[in-house]
Scaffold this motif. Structure first.
Motif, PDB file in Angstrom:
ATOM      1  N   TYR B  71       0.846  -1.211   0.000  1.00  0.00           N
ATOM      2  CA  TYR B  71       0.000   0.000   0.000  1.00  0.00           C
ATOM      3  C   TYR B  71       0.881   1.261   0.000  1.00  0.00           C
ATOM      4  O   TYR B  71       0.661   2.187  -0.775  1.00  0.00           O
ATOM      5  CB  TYR B  71      -0.916  -0.010   1.231  1.00  0.00           C
ATOM      6  CG  TYR B  71      -1.701   1.268   1.388  1.00  0.00           C
ATOM      7  CD1 TYR B  71      -2.897   1.473   0.693  1.00  0.00           C
ATOM      8  CD2 TYR B  71      -1.255   2.300   2.230  1.00  0.00           C
ATOM      9  CE1 TYR B  71      -3.608   2.657   0.820  1.00  0.00           C
ATOM     10  CE2 TYR B  71      -1.950   3.480   2.364  1.00  0.00           C
ATOM     11  CZ  TYR B  71      -3.132   3.650   1.656  1.00  0.00           C
ATOM     12  OH  TYR B  71      -3.825   4.834   1.783  1.00  0.00           O
ATOM     13  N   THR B  72       1.907   1.262   0.868  1.00  0.00           N
ATOM     14  CA  THR B  72       2.777   2.439   0.990  1.00  0.00           C
ATOM     15  C   THR B  72       3.535   2.701  -0.310  1.00  0.00           C
ATOM     16  O   THR B  72       3.604   3.838  -0.773  1.00  0.00           O
ATOM     17  CB  THR B  72       3.777   2.249   2.156  1.00  0.00           C
ATOM     18  OG1 THR B  72       3.031   1.976   3.333  1.00  0.00           O
ATOM     19  CG2 THR B  72       4.626   3.489   2.382  1.00  0.00           C
ATOM     20  N   ILE B  73       4.099   1.635  -0.884  1.00  0.00           N
ATOM     21  CA  ILE B  73       4.878   1.810  -2.122  1.00  0.00           C
ATOM     22  C   ILE B  73       3.986   2.324  -3.254  1.00  0.00           C
ATOM     23  O   ILE B  73       4.343   3.274  -3.955  1.00  0.00           O
ATOM     24  CB  ILE B  73       5.592   0.486  -2.511  1.00  0.00           C
ATOM     25  CG1 ILE B  73       6.720   0.193  -1.507  1.00  0.00           C
ATOM     26  CG2 ILE B  73       6.166   0.557  -3.929  1.00  0.00           C
ATOM     27  CD1 ILE B  73       7.298  -1.207  -1.575  1.00  0.00           C
ATOM     28  N   VAL B  74       2.794   1.727  -3.398  1.00  0.00           N
ATOM     29  CA  VAL B  74       1.874   2.155  -4.467  1.00  0.00           C
ATOM     30  C   VAL B  74       1.466   3.615  -4.280  1.00  0.00           C
ATOM     31  O   VAL B  74       1.517   4.422  -5.218  1.00  0.00           O
ATOM     32  CB  VAL B  74       0.620   1.227  -4.522  1.00  0.00           C
ATOM     33  CG1 VAL B  74      -0.448   1.801  -5.445  1.00  0.00           C
ATOM     34  CG2 VAL B  74       1.022  -0.168  -4.996  1.00  0.00           C
ATOM     35  N   THR B  75       1.081   3.985  -3.053  1.00  0.00           N
ATOM     36  CA  THR B  75       0.638   5.377  -2.820  1.00  0.00           C
ATOM     37  C   THR B  75       1.802   6.363  -2.988  1.00  0.00           C
ATOM     38  O   THR B  75       1.610   7.458  -3.495  1.00  0.00           O
ATOM     39  CB  THR B  75       0.013   5.561  -1.428  1.00  0.00           C
ATOM     40  OG1 THR B  75       0.876   4.994  -0.460  1.00  0.00           O
ATOM     41  CG2 THR B  75      -1.354   4.940  -1.322  1.00  0.00           C
TER      42      THR B  75
END
Lengths: 98, 199
Positions: B71-75
């Motif tokens: 989630y963090t990498i995508v956002t």
């Protein structure tokens, strides 16, 4: 203004909009055209003209690309630009005796 | 005359530079996300160990943290594309939190799997890492209150190291809410306010 020693002042930087552009770019690594327009408070056409002048002098560099099919221009200060800005500020400081 | 003009020019430069520096504002979303995610994981683990809930499969934490990372990498990739300006301070923040995340992940999994230490050591050790992150971030944001949260993380770490029992999980949940989720919400509100003011 008339009392300024124009031989020592950088005429390219000595314009409110170009000075503002340089001051913004000195604080960031790179900035998009829209960001500069927002910070400098000027029109697209006016900003483009001043950016071109700074680019032609070699004070800034531009990286043009497409993001989501939209053209994006990112501007950054060159080493020559950094030095010119620093010496401009130093000159102003000398004038006020700092 | 010359003196006045020069002073005005310098004041103008300082104002423009100060205005541009204000762009380093975190929206607090990552803090809120990780605060809730880790709190949820800790509560489930506590209930499971305390015998009140018997469902904590071995893949629970790896799945939770993997979800958090994805989630963090995508956002972050999306945010990076939208960002109209890149700063050196922004790069430092990114690298700082990435390195804290990697260190915490290694400490949370590799150490316990290898049997080098007991699981209850994870929370205080991660609190120490977070203390560093909060202090540096607070200084870069120019927000003293945020930097001071590091004292809370380090004090909590000392308390948890001294206790080293199951209840440290609940202490960590409290810290995640008070020192991470709530500050994240405050940053988010400030970010929204700043966006509205700039329009």
């Amino acid at each position: 203004m008339l009392n300024f020693d124009y031989q020592q002042l950088d005429e390219i930087i000595h314009s409110r909009i170009r000075l503002a552009i340089m001051a913004v770019l000195v604080t960031v690594d790179e900035a998009e055209f829209t960001f500069l327009r927002e910070k400098v408070h000027t029109t697209d056409g006016n900003l483009s003209t001043h950016l071109k002048k700074l680019e032609d002098t070699g004070y800034i560099a531009v990286n043009k690309s497409f993001e989501n099919r939209k053209p994006v221009s990112r501007y950054m200060l060159t080493q020559k630009g950094k030095k010119a800005f620093e010496s401009y500020v130093e000159h102003l400081e000398r004038l006020i005796g700092k | 005359m010359v003196n006045n003009i020069a002073q005005q020019e310098l004041a103008f430069i300082k104002k423009v530079m100060a205005d541009s520096r204000q762009i380093l504002i975190d929206d607090g979303k990552s803090l809120i996300f990780w605060g809730i995610l880790v709190s949820f994981g800790l509560i489930v683990t506590y209930l499971s160990i305390a015998g009140k809930w018997h469902v904590t499969p071995g893949w629970f934490w790896p799945a939770l943290i993997a979800f958090g990372w994805v989630y963090t990498i995508v956002t972050e990739i999306r945010r990076e594309k939208k960002r109209s300006v890149k700063t050196f301070a922004g790069k430092i923040m990114g690298v700082l939190w990435f390195s804290i995340g990697v260190s915490a992940t290694i400490f949370g999994f590799v150490g316990t799997i290898s049997g080098a230490y007991h699981e209850v050591v994870i929370s205080p050790a991660i609190s120490i890492l977070l203390g560093i992150g909060y202090l540096v971030s607070g200084l870069l944001y120019g927000k003293t209150w945020f930097a001071l949260l590091s004292i809370g993380w380090w004090t909590g770490a000392i308390v948890m190291f001294l206790l080293l029992n199951l209840e440290t999980l609940l202490i960590m949940v409290g810290m995640m809410v008070v020192l991470q989720t709530i500050p994240g919400i405050i940053l988010y509100k400030e970010f929204k306010k700043e966006i509205l003011n700039s329009k």
